[in-house]
Design a protein around this motif. Structure first.
Motif, PDB file in Angstrom:
ATOM      1  N   ALA A  23      13.570 -10.415 -26.648  1.00 29.15           N
ATOM      2  CA  ALA A  23      14.386 -10.637 -25.153  1.00 29.15           C
ATOM      3  C   ALA A  23      13.469 -11.735 -24.500  1.00 29.15           C
ATOM      4  CB  ALA A  23      14.675  -9.530 -24.711  1.00 29.15           C
ATOM      5  N   ASP A  24      12.644 -12.449 -25.322  1.00 30.07           N
ATOM      6  CA  ASP A  24      11.859 -13.441 -24.783  1.00 30.07           C
ATOM      7  C   ASP A  24      10.837 -12.926 -23.636  1.00 30.07           C
ATOM      8  OD1 ASP A  24      11.422 -16.242 -24.404  1.00 30.07           O
ATOM      9  OD2 ASP A  24      12.248 -16.656 -22.502  1.00 30.07           O
ATOM     10  N   GLY A  25      10.156 -11.837 -24.203  1.00 26.42           N
ATOM     11  CA  GLY A  25       8.945 -11.381 -23.256  1.00 26.42           C
ATOM     12  C   GLY A  25       7.539 -12.080 -24.066  1.00 26.42           C
ATOM     13  N   VAL A  26       6.733 -11.495 -23.573  1.00 21.56           N
ATOM     14  CA  VAL A  26       5.167 -12.192 -23.877  1.00 21.56           C
ATOM     15  C   VAL A  26       4.434 -10.943 -24.242  1.00 21.56           C
ATOM     16  CG1 VAL A  26       5.411 -14.348 -22.506  1.00 21.56           C
ATOM     17  CG2 VAL A  26       4.554 -12.097 -21.470  1.00 21.56           C
ATOM     18  N   ILE A  27       3.325 -11.370 -24.904  1.00 26.36           N
ATOM     19  CA  ILE A  27       2.221 -10.222 -25.294  1.00 26.36           C
ATOM     20  C   ILE A  27       1.859  -9.936 -24.012  1.00 26.36           C
ATOM     21  CG2 ILE A  27       0.119 -10.115 -26.660  1.00 26.36           C
ATOM     22  CD1 ILE A  27       2.367 -10.015 -28.387  1.00 26.36           C
ATOM     23  N   PRO A  28       1.510  -8.611 -23.976  1.00 22.00           N
ATOM     24  CA  PRO A  28       0.794  -8.084 -22.549  1.00 22.00           C
ATOM     25  C   PRO A  28      -0.871  -8.911 -22.578  1.00 22.00           C
ATOM     26  CG  PRO A  28       1.885  -6.383 -23.544  1.00 22.00           C
ATOM     27  CD  PRO A  28       1.858  -7.604 -24.440  1.00 22.00           C
ATOM     28  N   GLU A  29      -1.139  -9.288 -21.468  1.00 21.88           N
ATOM     29  CA  GLU A  29      -2.593  -9.916 -21.420  1.00 21.88           C
ATOM     30  C   GLU A  29      -3.468  -8.858 -21.681  1.00 21.88           C
ATOM     31  OE1 GLU A  29      -2.987 -11.971 -17.509  1.00 21.88           O
ATOM     32  OE2 GLU A  29      -1.382 -13.347 -17.767  1.00 21.88           O
ATOM     33  N   ASP A  30      -3.421  -7.618 -21.458  1.00 28.51           N
ATOM     34  CA  ASP A  30      -4.527  -6.890 -21.784  1.00 28.51           C
ATOM     35  C   ASP A  30      -4.573  -6.301 -23.037  1.00 28.51           C
ATOM     36  OD1 ASP A  30      -2.108  -5.060 -21.944  1.00 28.51           O
ATOM     37  OD2 ASP A  30      -2.841  -3.514 -20.390  1.00 28.51           O
ATOM     38  N   THR A  31      -4.105  -6.980 -23.962  1.00 28.23           N
ATOM     39  CA  THR A  31      -3.888  -6.511 -25.493  1.00 28.23           C
ATOM     40  C   THR A  31      -5.341  -6.746 -26.105  1.00 28.23           C
ATOM     41  OG1 THR A  31      -1.601  -7.090 -25.635  1.00 28.23           O
ATOM     42  CG2 THR A  31      -2.847  -6.870 -27.517  1.00 28.23           C
ATOM     43  N   GLU A  32      -5.898  -5.794 -26.705  1.00 29.55           N
ATOM     44  CA  GLU A  32      -7.060  -5.792 -27.448  1.00 29.55           C
ATOM     45  C   GLU A  32      -6.925  -6.413 -28.915  1.00 29.55           C
ATOM     46  OE1 GLU A  32      -9.976  -2.680 -26.693  1.00 29.55           O
ATOM     47  OE2 GLU A  32      -8.358  -1.664 -25.548  1.00 29.55           O
ATOM     48  N   LYS A  33      -7.817  -6.903 -29.255  1.00 28.18           N
ATOM     49  CA  LYS A  33      -7.770  -7.191 -30.723  1.00 28.18           C
ATOM     50  C   LYS A  33      -8.541  -6.193 -31.518  1.00 28.18           C
ATOM     51  CE  LYS A  33      -9.394 -10.815 -33.947  1.00 28.18           C
ATOM     52  NZ  LYS A  33      -9.836 -12.258 -34.487  1.00 28.18           N
TER      53      LYS A  33
END
Length: 269
Positions: free
Chosen positions: A255-265
């Protein structure tokens, strides 16, 4: 089965089995967050409070495209267990379903890839047959010089059908005592248990001899600990939660969202 993974030595597996047994007998409940592959094992192993790893048979089967209940070929299950062991330095207890037709052989081969304990289901077979399944699992460990930690599962509640609940509880206690008599360390009684039911099971089977599952509607680990429970696991629920998060993320991204900035690798080896 061929593998380029360095196997655990038999001596190390025996040491880990002793460590796992100590965790069951501790006054602090053993909390295990079930894993289903190498990367989930790595993530859980790195959590500061993780003391042991436990696999989810349902989760491993689903990850390979099979339904639960020994539909996954045992060779494939064994290979998955070997990968999981290779991803952690902690003791690993496996879900071996009902023993894949030969509980003793399943345990022998599981020890061979570094497993130091297991759940094995009685599948509500007749009691005498179930006792022999559990006995075979324990004896297989003895033959391998490993004090294999059997968390013997009784399906007295989850497969009790429409019989009165108190009858299922009584059946679980009878079965649990019988499995302890042939060398099981603990008795796994899956199902959502009330405090009173848990208290009855602990009184009937023994303090630090009952294992439970944390499902929606269940008590907290601390509440079970206060009642004398030895272990709490979460079965396929951690995988369900992870997949729910993936589903929601996918819907957001589509739906044109983005990856959350707090996502960890977390998936790097």
């Amino acid at each position: 089965m061929t593998s380029n993974i360095a196997p655990r030595s038999r001596t190390r597996v025996a040491v880990e089995a002793h460590s796992l047994r100590d965790l069951y007998e501790s006054s602090e409940i053993l909390r295990v967050v079930n894993v289903w592959d190498a990367v989930s094992t790595k993530v859980v192993s790195e959590l500061a409070k993780t003391r042991a790893i436990a696999t989810a048979g349902h989760g491993i089967a689903a990850a390979h495209g099979y339904p639960d209940g020994e539909h996954i070929p045992f060779e494939l299950m064994l290979a998955a267990l070997e990968r999981i062991v290779s991803a952690t330095e902690l003791p690993v207890s496996a879900d071996l379903d009902g023993g894949f037709g030969d509980a003793g052989e399943a345990v022998r081969r599981a020890i061979g890839v570094g497993i130091s304990g297991a759940n094995i289901e009685d599948q509500l077979r007749p009691l005498n047959e179930s006792v022999e399944v559990m006995r075979a699992a324990v004896q297989a460990g003895e033959k391998e010089d490993v004090p294999f930690v059997l968390n013997a599962r009784t399906d007295a509640l989850v497969k009790g059908g429409d019989r009165p609940r108190e009858d299922s509880i009584a059946d679980a206690i009878e079965r649990g005592r019988a499995y302890l008599d042939v060398g099981a360390q603990c008795i796994f009684v899956p199902g959502v248990l009330t405090a009173d039911e848990t208290r009855t099971l602990v009184e009937g089977i023994g303090v630090r001899r009952v294992s439970v599952i944390g499902l929606p509607g269940a008590l907290t680990a601390a509440e079970y600990e206060a009642l004398g429970v030895a272990r709490i696991s979460y079965g396929p629920m951690p995988q369900n939660v992870a997949l729910t998060s993936l589903k929601r993320l996918g819907a957001s991204l589509l739906a044109d969202g983005v990856i959350p900035e707090d996502t960890e690798k977390l998936n790097n080896f």
